[in-house]
Design a protein around this motif. Structure first.
Motif, PDB file in Angstrom:
ATOM      1  N   THR A  38     -37.844  62.242 -40.753  1.00  0.00           N
ATOM      2  CA  THR A  38     -38.421  63.672 -40.827  1.00  0.00           C
ATOM      3  C   THR A  38     -38.662  64.222 -39.720  1.00  0.00           C
ATOM      4  OG1 THR A  38     -40.716  62.964 -41.548  1.00  0.00           O
ATOM      5  CG2 THR A  38     -39.049  63.654 -43.367  1.00  0.00           C
ATOM      6  N   CYS A  39     -38.214  63.701 -38.412  1.00  0.00           N
ATOM      7  CA  CYS A  39     -38.299  64.411 -37.191  1.00  0.00           C
ATOM      8  C   CYS A  39     -38.139  65.932 -37.349  1.00  0.00           C
ATOM      9  CB  CYS A  39     -37.813  63.629 -35.881  1.00  0.00           C
ATOM     10  SG  CYS A  39     -36.231  63.127 -35.909  1.00  0.00           S
TER      11      CYS A  39
ATOM     12  N   LEU B 182     -34.233  61.621 -20.630  1.00  0.00           N
ATOM     13  CA  LEU B 182     -35.131  62.297 -21.259  1.00  0.00           C
ATOM     14  C   LEU B 182     -36.524  61.475 -21.638  1.00  0.00           C
ATOM     15  CD1 LEU B 182     -33.070  64.442 -23.645  1.00  0.00           C
ATOM     16  CD2 LEU B 182     -34.482  65.350 -21.652  1.00  0.00           C
ATOM     17  N   GLY B 183     -36.420  60.440 -22.112  1.00  0.00           N
ATOM     18  CA  GLY B 183     -37.563  59.512 -22.557  1.00  0.00           C
ATOM     19  C   GLY B 183     -38.271  59.969 -23.805  1.00  0.00           C
ATOM     20  N   VAL B 184     -37.791  61.096 -24.707  1.00  0.00           N
ATOM     21  CA  VAL B 184     -38.440  61.582 -25.653  1.00  0.00           C
ATOM     22  C   VAL B 184     -38.397  60.772 -26.880  1.00  0.00           C
ATOM     23  CG1 VAL B 184     -38.289  63.627 -27.302  1.00  0.00           C
ATOM     24  CG2 VAL B 184     -37.650  63.926 -24.952  1.00  0.00           C
ATOM     25  N   ALA B 185     -39.437  60.105 -27.268  1.00  0.00           N
ATOM     26  CA  ALA B 185     -39.560  59.193 -28.154  1.00  0.00           C
ATOM     27  C   ALA B 185     -38.748  58.054 -28.073  1.00  0.00           C
ATOM     28  CB  ALA B 185     -39.503  59.762 -29.531  1.00  0.00           C
ATOM     29  N   GLY B 186     -38.463  57.623 -26.855  1.00  0.00           N
ATOM     30  CA  GLY B 186     -37.865  56.602 -26.385  1.00  0.00           C
ATOM     31  C   GLY B 186     -36.207  56.826 -26.158  1.00  0.00           C
TER      32      GLY B 186
ATOM     33  N   ALA C  15     -26.296  56.359 -26.651  1.00  0.00           N
ATOM     34  CA  ALA C  15     -24.951  56.438 -26.199  1.00  0.00           C
ATOM     35  C   ALA C  15     -24.312  56.474 -27.331  1.00  0.00           C
ATOM     36  CB  ALA C  15     -24.379  55.367 -25.370  1.00  0.00           C
ATOM     37  N   TRP C  16     -24.668  56.157 -28.725  1.00  0.00           N
ATOM     38  CA  TRP C  16     -23.833  56.109 -30.041  1.00  0.00           C
ATOM     39  C   TRP C  16     -24.107  57.132 -31.019  1.00  0.00           C
ATOM     40  CZ3 TRP C  16     -26.139  51.991 -27.767  1.00  0.00           C
ATOM     41  CH2 TRP C  16     -25.148  51.040 -27.082  1.00  0.00           C
ATOM     42  N   ALA C  17     -25.291  57.734 -30.882  1.00  0.00           N
ATOM     43  CA  ALA C  17     -25.738  58.766 -31.825  1.00  0.00           C
ATOM     44  C   ALA C  17     -26.733  59.403 -31.504  1.00  0.00           C
ATOM     45  CB  ALA C  17     -25.715  58.088 -33.156  1.00  0.00           C
ATOM     46  N   PRO C  18     -26.905  60.653 -32.070  1.00  0.00           N
ATOM     47  CA  PRO C  18     -28.462  61.679 -31.899  1.00  0.00           C
ATOM     48  C   PRO C  18     -29.372  60.852 -32.793  1.00  0.00           C
ATOM     49  CG  PRO C  18     -26.645  62.711 -33.123  1.00  0.00           C
ATOM     50  CD  PRO C  18     -26.012  61.504 -32.836  1.00  0.00           C
ATOM     51  N   ARG C  19     -30.655  60.549 -32.575  1.00  0.00           N
ATOM     52  CA  ARG C  19     -31.355  59.816 -33.287  1.00  0.00           C
ATOM     53  C   ARG C  19     -32.775  60.521 -33.392  1.00  0.00           C
ATOM     54  NH1 ARG C  19     -30.227  54.545 -34.054  1.00  0.00           N
ATOM     55  NH2 ARG C  19     -31.661  54.825 -35.721  1.00  0.00           N
ATOM     56  N   HIS C  20     -33.094  61.600 -32.997  1.00  0.00           N
ATOM     57  CA  HIS C  20     -34.269  62.224 -32.863  1.00  0.00           C
ATOM     58  C   HIS C  20     -34.106  63.723 -32.649  1.00  0.00           C
ATOM     59  CE1 HIS C  20     -38.801  62.144 -32.857  1.00  0.00           C
ATOM     60  NE2 HIS C  20     -38.813  62.831 -31.849  1.00  0.00           N
ATOM     61  N   VAL C  21     -35.171  64.610 -33.201  1.00  0.00           N
ATOM     62  CA  VAL C  21     -34.932  66.032 -33.051  1.00  0.00           C
ATOM     63  C   VAL C  21     -36.217  66.430 -32.462  1.00  0.00           C
ATOM     64  CG1 VAL C  21     -34.585  68.235 -34.257  1.00  0.00           C
ATOM     65  CG2 VAL C  21     -33.319  66.014 -35.069  1.00  0.00           C
TER      66      VAL C  21
END
Length: 198
Positions: free
Chosen positions: A7-8, A180-184, A139-145
């Motif tokens: 739910t980010c 970026l290093g945003v939430a990993g 590299a494979w997918a968007p994972r966080h918002v």
């Protein structure tokens, strides 16, 4: 702060709505109903409980066949998080300045110059009442918002990072160099931002 692993986007959109709608923000923070009359009971849940409940309402809309504003959209599995088109609907219907059209721009496969242009566009488009959502990943997918807001102080941008429930910076070198290093997560994938620069 986001309440589940998926739910980010919903948490970011809830914060965007709080910034756009002071009465909604007052309900989340203090439990005071939107149309409160004298003697009307406050919502006795904690602020975190109210935020979590609304986060689920947002996810229900962003991932459903019928989204915000009663518009048809491609349904999306909740386990995969918030789809950009669902986020677009939320921003257009209450989580941003009224009457502003949003769209999705993908830039995962752009080179350095393309990412420099994307960052410049983000700087031009993000302003009070007109936040953007940034999708980041690997590299494979968007994972966080995350929610991108105008800067305060010395930051390049104020970025609400929902997994930490904190505001962080989004400096251009980290964006352009894909670190970026945003939430990993390091790679910028896409933005949901308003259409016009006016």
């Amino acid at each position: 702060m986001q309440q589940t692993a998926t739910t980010c986007g919903s948490a970011s959109l809830t914060v965007a709505r709080m910034l756009a709608d002071p009465a909604f923000a007052q309900w989340v923070r203090d439990g005071i109903p939107r149309q409160a009359s004298d003697g009307e009971a406050r919502d006795r849940r904690t602020a975190a409980e109210r935020f979590a409940a609304y986060e689920q309402v947002v996810m229900s809309r962003t991932n459903a066949l019928v989204g915000a504003g009663r518009h048809l959209q491609l349904p999306w599995p909740r386990a995969l998080g918030t789809p950009p088109w669902g986020a677009q609907g939320e921003l257009e219907h209450g989580a941003a300045e009224p009457g502003v059209d949003y769209h999705v721009t993908w830039f995962r496969h752009r080179g350095r110059q393309g990412l420099e242009r994307a960052y410049a566009a983000l700087r031009e488009r993000v302003r009070a009442g007109r936040p953007a959502l940034l999708y980041v990943g690997n590299a494979w997918a968007p994972r966080h918002v995350v929610l991108v807001l105008p800067p305060t102080g010395e930051r390049s941008f104020d970025v609400y990072e929902p997994s930490a429930g904190a505001v962080v910076d989004l400096p251009e070198p980290a964006f352009v160099e894909r670190r970026l290093g945003v939430a990993g997560w390091d790679l910028p994938w896409a933005a949901v931002w308003h259409r016009s620069l006016s």
